[in-house]
Design a protein around this motif. Structure first.
Motif, PDB file in Angstrom:
ATOM      1  N   ASN A 196       1.091   5.011   0.956  1.00  0.00           N
ATOM      2  CA  ASN A 196       0.342   5.967   1.769  1.00  0.00           C
ATOM      3  C   ASN A 196       0.409   7.379   1.190  1.00  0.00           C
ATOM      4  O   ASN A 196       1.017   7.611   0.150  1.00  0.00           O
ATOM      5  N   PHE A 243      -4.774  -6.238   4.461  1.00  0.00           N
ATOM      6  CA  PHE A 243      -4.853  -7.204   3.358  1.00  0.00           C
ATOM      7  C   PHE A 243      -5.422  -8.517   3.877  1.00  0.00           C
ATOM      8  O   PHE A 243      -4.918  -9.091   4.841  1.00  0.00           O
ATOM      9  N   ASN A 302       0.443  -3.774   3.707  1.00  0.00           N
ATOM     10  CA  ASN A 302      -0.952  -3.475   4.022  1.00  0.00           C
ATOM     11  C   ASN A 302      -1.449  -4.391   5.137  1.00  0.00           C
ATOM     12  O   ASN A 302      -1.661  -5.589   4.931  1.00  0.00           O
ATOM     13  N   PHE A 325       0.849  -1.186   0.000  1.00  0.00           N
ATOM     14  CA  PHE A 325       0.000   0.000   0.000  1.00  0.00           C
ATOM     15  C   PHE A 325       0.888   1.239   0.000  1.00  0.00           C
ATOM     16  O   PHE A 325       1.851   1.323   0.760  1.00  0.00           O
ATOM     17  N   GLU A 352      -3.477   3.604  -4.729  1.00  0.00           N
ATOM     18  CA  GLU A 352      -2.791   3.191  -3.509  1.00  0.00           C
ATOM     19  C   GLU A 352      -2.376   1.730  -3.565  1.00  0.00           C
ATOM     20  O   GLU A 352      -1.406   1.322  -2.918  1.00  0.00           O
ATOM     21  N   MET A 353      -3.082   0.900  -4.359  1.00  0.00           N
ATOM     22  CA  MET A 353      -2.763  -0.521  -4.458  1.00  0.00           C
ATOM     23  C   MET A 353      -2.237  -0.916  -5.828  1.00  0.00           C
ATOM     24  O   MET A 353      -1.513  -1.902  -5.950  1.00  0.00           O
TER      25      MET A 353
END
Length: 245
Positions: free
Chosen positions: A131, A142, A139, A129, A179-180
Motif C-alpha cells: 500500500n 485478488f 490483496n 499488495f 504495488e504488485m
C-alpha cells in the motif's frame, strides 16, 4: 487439534493471520511449522515450531553463518530442538576442512526453514499488495490467475524480502505495477527448469514444485483466490538438480 492450537497461537500473539507452513521429518519426532504476522505480511513474519501440534515455540532468527553451515549437516533431524550435533564450519572450496563445531538442532531448523523460504516459498502475482504506506498486505481483490497467466513463471513471486532492484522487475513486464510486482519472480532462477508446473482436474488446478526441495508444493485453483503452499520433507536440499536437468 492442529487447527485449534493455531487459533490459540493467533489470539495469544495478536496475529492478523496465522498459517500452517509444513512438516519436517525427524527420527524421533516430526517438526510442525507455522507462521503468523501482525501487520506487514512480509516483514513481520514470525515462525513457530511444535512436535505435538499443541505447544508452539518461536524459532530463533537465522543468520548467514547458520545457512552456510547447512551443507555440512547431513544427518537427519531428530526432533529434539535442544540436541547438539557436530558440523564442519568452513567452505566447500577449502582443501582442509575446518574443525568441528556444535550446532543446536533448533538453530539448524531455523536456518533450514529460512533457506526453503528464500528459494522455494512462492505466491501468485497479485496475491500480495504494497500500500501507499509501504506495508505489504494480502490483496482482498485478488481473483486468481487465468489459465494463460498460470503457464508463465513470471506469474509466480518469491515470498521473501526482494533481492533484485525494483527496476530489474520493471523491465520484465510491459504491464508492470509496483504495488504488485515489488517481489522477485521465479523466472530468473537458475538453472532453468528447476521449477515444475503441472495441471490437474482438467486444467483447473495448478501444482508448482521446486526440484531443489523435494516435498515443496504450491497449489493454485485457476481463476479463484485459492492458493496454498506446503513443505513436507526431511529438510535436505537436492544439490544434484543441475546435473539432472
Amino acid at each position: 487439534m492442529l487447527k485449534c492450537s493455531l487459533v490459540i497461537l493467533q489470539n495469544e500473539n495478536h496475529f492478523r493471520n496465522v498459517y500452517f507452513w509444513g512438516k519436517i521429518y525427524g527420527t524421533d519426532h516430526n517438526y510442525y511449522i507455522s507462521y503468523g504476522y501482525q501487520k506487514d505480511a512480509l516483514a513481520d513474519i514470525i515462525f513457530y515450531y511444535s512436535t505435538d501440534c499443541v505447544k508452539w515455540g518461536m524459532l530463533p532468527s537465522s543468520s548467514d553463518f547458520d545457512s552456510s553451515s547447512l551443507k555440512y549437516c547431513i544427518t537427519p533431524f531428530s526432533g529434539d530442538p535442544a540436541l547438539l550435533k557436530d558440523s564442519q564450519n568452513g567452505f566447500a572450496n577449502e582443501v582442509v576442512l575446518a574443525p568441528l563445531i556444535k550446532i543446536k538442532e533448533e538453530d539448524r531448523l531455523a536456518a533450514t526453514i529460512s533457506l526453503i523460504n528464500d528459494e522455494a516459498m512462492i505466491v501468485p502475482r497479485g496475491a500480495l499488495f504494497k500500500n501507499v504506506n509501504g506495508v505489504v498486505i494480502e490483496n482482498e481483490n485478488f481473483r486468481g490467475l487465468n489459465l494463460e497467466e498460470s503457464k508463465h513463471l513470471e506469474s509466480y513471486l518469491h515470498y521473501r524480502i526482494p533481492k533484485n532492484k525494483w527496476s530489474a522487475n520493471l523491465y520484465k513486464r510491459a504491464d508492470f505495477s509496483y504495488e504488485m510486482d515489488f517481489l522477485d519472480s521465479i523466472d530468473g532462477d537458475v538453472p532453468k527448469g528447476c521449477w515444475s508446473l503441472q495441471y490437474e482436474d482438467g486444467g483447473q488446478i495448478l501444482i508448482v514444485r521446486n526440484l531443489f526441495w523435494p516435498g515443496m508444493t504450491f497449489i493454485h485453483v485457476i481463476g479463484t483466490s485459492e492458493y496454498y503452499f506446503n513443505y513436507t520433507g526431511d529438510g535436505k536440499k537436492n544439490i544434484d538438480v543441475p546435473f539432472m536437468l
